[in-house]
Design an enzyme around this catalytic site. Sequence first.
Site, PDB file in Angstrom:
ATOM      1  N   LYS A  19       0.832  -1.212   0.000  1.00 67.60           N
ATOM      2  CA  LYS A  19       0.000   0.000   0.000  1.00 67.60           C
ATOM      3  C   LYS A  19       0.867   1.262   0.000  1.00 67.60           C
ATOM      4  O   LYS A  19       0.637   2.179  -0.788  1.00 67.60           O
ATOM      5  CB  LYS A  19      -0.952  -0.021   1.200  1.00 67.60           C
ATOM      6  CG  LYS A  19      -1.868   1.183   1.292  1.00 67.60           C
ATOM      7  CD  LYS A  19      -3.126   0.894   2.067  1.00 67.60           C
ATOM      8  CE  LYS A  19      -2.935   0.883   3.559  1.00 67.60           C
ATOM      9  NZ  LYS A  19      -2.696   2.221   4.146  1.00 67.60           N
ATOM     10  N   SER A  20       1.863   1.321   0.870  1.00 66.30           N
ATOM     11  CA  SER A  20       2.696   2.536   0.952  1.00 66.30           C
ATOM     12  C   SER A  20       3.404   2.796  -0.368  1.00 66.30           C
ATOM     13  O   SER A  20       3.487   3.932  -0.848  1.00 66.30           O
ATOM     14  CB  SER A  20       3.755   2.372   2.047  1.00 66.30           C
ATOM     15  OG  SER A  20       3.134   2.329   3.296  1.00 66.30           O
ATOM     16  N   ARG A 119      -8.985  12.738  11.966  1.00 60.62           N
ATOM     17  CA  ARG A 119      -7.550  12.466  12.197  1.00 60.62           C
ATOM     18  C   ARG A 119      -6.716  13.747  12.129  1.00 60.62           C
ATOM     19  O   ARG A 119      -7.019  14.660  11.372  1.00 60.62           O
ATOM     20  CB  ARG A 119      -7.062  11.415  11.184  1.00 60.62           C
ATOM     21  CG  ARG A 119      -7.780  10.091  11.432  1.00 60.62           C
ATOM     22  CD  ARG A 119      -7.284   9.009  10.543  1.00 60.62           C
ATOM     23  NE  ARG A 119      -5.905   8.660  10.802  1.00 60.62           N
ATOM     24  CZ  ARG A 119      -5.189   7.851  10.041  1.00 60.62           C
ATOM     25  NH1 ARG A 119      -5.730   7.326   8.956  1.00 60.62           N
ATOM     26  NH2 ARG A 119      -3.945   7.566  10.351  1.00 60.62           N
ATOM     27  N   SER A 164       6.714   9.619  12.070  1.00 59.31           N
ATOM     28  CA  SER A 164       5.694   9.413  11.041  1.00 59.31           C
ATOM     29  C   SER A 164       6.269   9.572   9.641  1.00 59.31           C
ATOM     30  O   SER A 164       6.751  10.643   9.265  1.00 59.31           O
ATOM     31  CB  SER A 164       4.547  10.418  11.249  1.00 59.31           C
ATOM     32  OG  SER A 164       3.777  10.492  10.074  1.00 59.31           O
ATOM     33  N   GLN A 166       4.506   9.581   7.089  1.00 60.59           N
ATOM     34  CA  GLN A 166       3.591  10.436   6.323  1.00 60.59           C
ATOM     35  C   GLN A 166       4.014  11.896   6.429  1.00 60.59           C
ATOM     36  O   GLN A 166       3.975  12.631   5.442  1.00 60.59           O
ATOM     37  CB  GLN A 166       2.158  10.240   6.812  1.00 60.59           C
ATOM     38  CG  GLN A 166       1.640   8.846   6.494  1.00 60.59           C
ATOM     39  CD  GLN A 166       0.240   8.587   7.026  1.00 60.59           C
ATOM     40  OE1 GLN A 166      -0.353   9.439   7.678  1.00 60.59           O
ATOM     41  NE2 GLN A 166      -0.272   7.404   6.755  1.00 60.59           N
ATOM     42  N   ASP A 317       1.686  -0.762  12.033  1.00 56.36           N
ATOM     43  CA  ASP A 317       0.423  -1.276  11.492  1.00 56.36           C
ATOM     44  C   ASP A 317       0.154  -2.728  11.886  1.00 56.36           C
ATOM     45  O   ASP A 317      -0.940  -3.252  11.627  1.00 56.36           O
ATOM     46  CB  ASP A 317       0.419  -1.152   9.953  1.00 56.36           C
ATOM     47  CG  ASP A 317       0.360   0.308   9.510  1.00 56.36           C
ATOM     48  OD1 ASP A 317      -0.045   1.168  10.318  1.00 56.36           O
ATOM     49  OD2 ASP A 317       0.739   0.586   8.353  1.00 56.36           O
ATOM     50  N   LYS A 344      -4.827   6.371  14.574  1.00 52.80           N
ATOM     51  CA  LYS A 344      -4.902   5.678  13.271  1.00 52.80           C
ATOM     52  C   LYS A 344      -6.346   5.713  12.756  1.00 52.80           C
ATOM     53  O   LYS A 344      -7.140   6.524  13.213  1.00 52.80           O
ATOM     54  CB  LYS A 344      -4.386   4.239  13.430  1.00 52.80           C
ATOM     55  CG  LYS A 344      -2.882   4.180  13.718  1.00 52.80           C
ATOM     56  CD  LYS A 344      -2.107   4.630  12.507  1.00 52.80           C
ATOM     57  CE  LYS A 344      -0.635   4.766  12.814  1.00 52.80           C
ATOM     58  NZ  LYS A 344       0.093   5.454  11.767  1.00 52.80           N
ATOM     59  N   ARG A 348      -6.888   2.545  17.837  1.00 54.13           N
ATOM     60  CA  ARG A 348      -6.631   1.100  17.827  1.00 54.13           C
ATOM     61  C   ARG A 348      -6.274   0.558  19.212  1.00 54.13           C
ATOM     62  O   ARG A 348      -6.603  -0.583  19.532  1.00 54.13           O
ATOM     63  CB  ARG A 348      -5.518   0.768  16.825  1.00 54.13           C
ATOM     64  CG  ARG A 348      -5.993   0.906  15.394  1.00 54.13           C
ATOM     65  CD  ARG A 348      -4.959   0.453  14.379  1.00 54.13           C
ATOM     66  NE  ARG A 348      -5.567   0.533  13.053  1.00 54.13           N
ATOM     67  CZ  ARG A 348      -4.889   0.616  11.913  1.00 54.13           C
ATOM     68  NH1 ARG A 348      -3.570   0.639  11.926  1.00 54.13           N
ATOM     69  NH2 ARG A 348      -5.530   0.670  10.766  1.00 54.13           N
ATOM     70  N   ARG A 392      -7.774  -2.951   9.717  1.00 54.45           N
ATOM     71  CA  ARG A 392      -6.798  -3.829  10.393  1.00 54.45           C
ATOM     72  C   ARG A 392      -7.355  -4.419  11.695  1.00 54.45           C
ATOM     73  O   ARG A 392      -6.985  -5.517  12.083  1.00 54.45           O
ATOM     74  CB  ARG A 392      -5.500  -3.081  10.655  1.00 54.45           C
ATOM     75  CG  ARG A 392      -4.812  -2.650   9.363  1.00 54.45           C
ATOM     76  CD  ARG A 392      -3.328  -2.387   9.569  1.00 54.45           C
ATOM     77  NE  ARG A 392      -2.810  -1.492   8.561  1.00 54.45           N
ATOM     78  CZ  ARG A 392      -2.518  -1.830   7.298  1.00 54.45           C
ATOM     79  NH1 ARG A 392      -2.691  -3.068   6.896  1.00 54.45           N
ATOM     80  NH2 ARG A 392      -2.055  -0.934   6.447  1.00 54.45           N
TER      81      ARG A 392
HETATM   82  C1  S3P Z   1       2.301   5.032   6.162  1.00 48.72           C
HETATM   83  C2  S3P Z   1       2.819   5.468   7.358  1.00 48.72           C
HETATM   84  C3  S3P Z   1       2.284   5.080   8.666  1.00 48.72           C
HETATM   85  C4  S3P Z   1       1.345   3.875   8.563  1.00 48.72           C
HETATM   86  C5  S3P Z   1       0.396   3.977   7.399  1.00 48.72           C
HETATM   87  C6  S3P Z   1       1.164   4.085   6.100  1.00 48.72           C
HETATM   88  C7  S3P Z   1       2.919   5.508   4.902  1.00 48.72           C
HETATM   89  O1  S3P Z   1       1.563   6.159   9.202  1.00 48.72           O
HETATM   90  O2  S3P Z   1       0.641   3.701   9.760  1.00 48.72           O
HETATM   91  O3  S3P Z   1      -0.450   2.845   7.342  1.00 48.72           O
HETATM   92  O4  S3P Z   1       2.672   4.913   3.833  1.00 48.72           O
HETATM   93  O5  S3P Z   1       3.687   6.479   4.970  1.00 48.72           O
HETATM   94  P1  S3P Z   1       2.309   7.315  10.058  1.00 48.72           P
HETATM   95  O6  S3P Z   1       3.278   7.969   9.170  1.00 48.72           O
HETATM   96  O7  S3P Z   1       1.221   8.261  10.491  1.00 48.72           O
HETATM   97  O8  S3P Z   1       2.911   6.595  11.211  1.00 48.72           O
END
Ligand code: S3P
Length: 432
Positions: A19-20, A119, A164, A166, A317, A344, A348, A392
Amino acid sequence: MPFNNKSLIKGTYFPPGDKSISHRILILAGQATGKSEITNLLQGEDVMNTLKAMKLLGVQIKRKKGKYIIFGIPPGGLFEPRKVIDLGNSGTGIRLLSGLISSNNIKVTLVGDASLSKRPMKRVTEHLTKIGAKIELKKNLFPPIKLKGTGKAVPLSFNIIIPSAQIKSAIMLSALNTNGKVKIKEFKSTRDHTENMLYSMGYNIKVRENLLHRFIEMKNDKELKSIKYDVPGDPSSAAFFISAACLKPGSKLIVKNLLFNNTRIGFIKTLKNMGGNINIINRRKIHNELVADIKIEQKNNLRSTTLKSEDIPLQIDEIPILSIVASFADGLTIFKGLKELTVKESNRLELIHQNLKKIGVKSVVKKYDLHIFGDRNLKRGAAVIRHNDDHRILMSFFIANMICKKNNIIKDKSCVKTSYPTFFRHISLFSN
Ligand code: S3P
């Protein structure tokens, strides 16, 4: 055969695309010069929303015989979309795209579903306003994100305190159209796919690390080259099957084409520490990402373990499924420092705790630490699982049927489509 406490996990399994990586390849190929080709892109709803968003921003994307063909728009050239962009359930989608858009001279509104609308976004937008983007949030915290990007982003140095990927990736994507050096310092290592992909596409990026920090430096003086990318299998999706195979002695599973990036396989190390019999049979590197095949041949019951807070970002995750594993492992398992788990797709930490109690497992939450009192005896089960449409949590408590006397009741299973639309098909193929 129904999935219950008699089930074992068996077979040769190809997990769906990561996914990422799927989000990132859509975004970066969308900024590359020329034509890119992507195979094994995850078909989950989150990724499809990022794909639609890139199209609304002007990128041409076509699907041909299972392949995605992308004609990129070089950095700074995104189009102002004619409508609001909806990222559905996806934190990765909304945060990464905020970063990308922030250094383009366009106005965009980004929205999400009920869960995404609760969020925290300030953790990303507080950085992006510093480069010159104008951003409004609901209650100064949540989506919708109303963004007016800047064509003249200021090159800055950023410290990323919250662990993070992200946040880090949003800043990195804003740097694609920033003149001058952008520097980023991470205090805890998080997934590094954006870095690896930029390298593979010939971008000017340098990464170094010492015992305390990771440093990233980017300069937009080289174009982003187009790429042919085959997305490797998602360890976070495979984690349900890998964990289930370790949970039940007698299981035998081969996992093929699994993304084996160090920042993603913390849970495999945890399972091994608990006595999981996992062997790596074929390790290779593709586009700067490690990929491997692994074999699980579980002979014994698992034992408990303790995860320190610095181990958590490397398996953030996978904590929900590891909580099920811990429930069936002998002894007390402790997960320390789960604060990020509370923001999340759902809280969770809270849902794991409540649902474990419902199925008959004793657990205690001490501030942000989770203690699970495990043993190999079957749990009560027959509980109505509360998942709040968190994919999840749902999949983890579906796997919990393997350790319960009676199957649990899960109403509305549709949210698996966000990350793993073929989850139930794979359950019927690889369990017996
Ligand atoms: C992700 C980063 C993670 C993860 C998410 C996917 C990404 O989140 O939990 O499912 O693809 O960069 P955080 O960056 O908020 O920890």
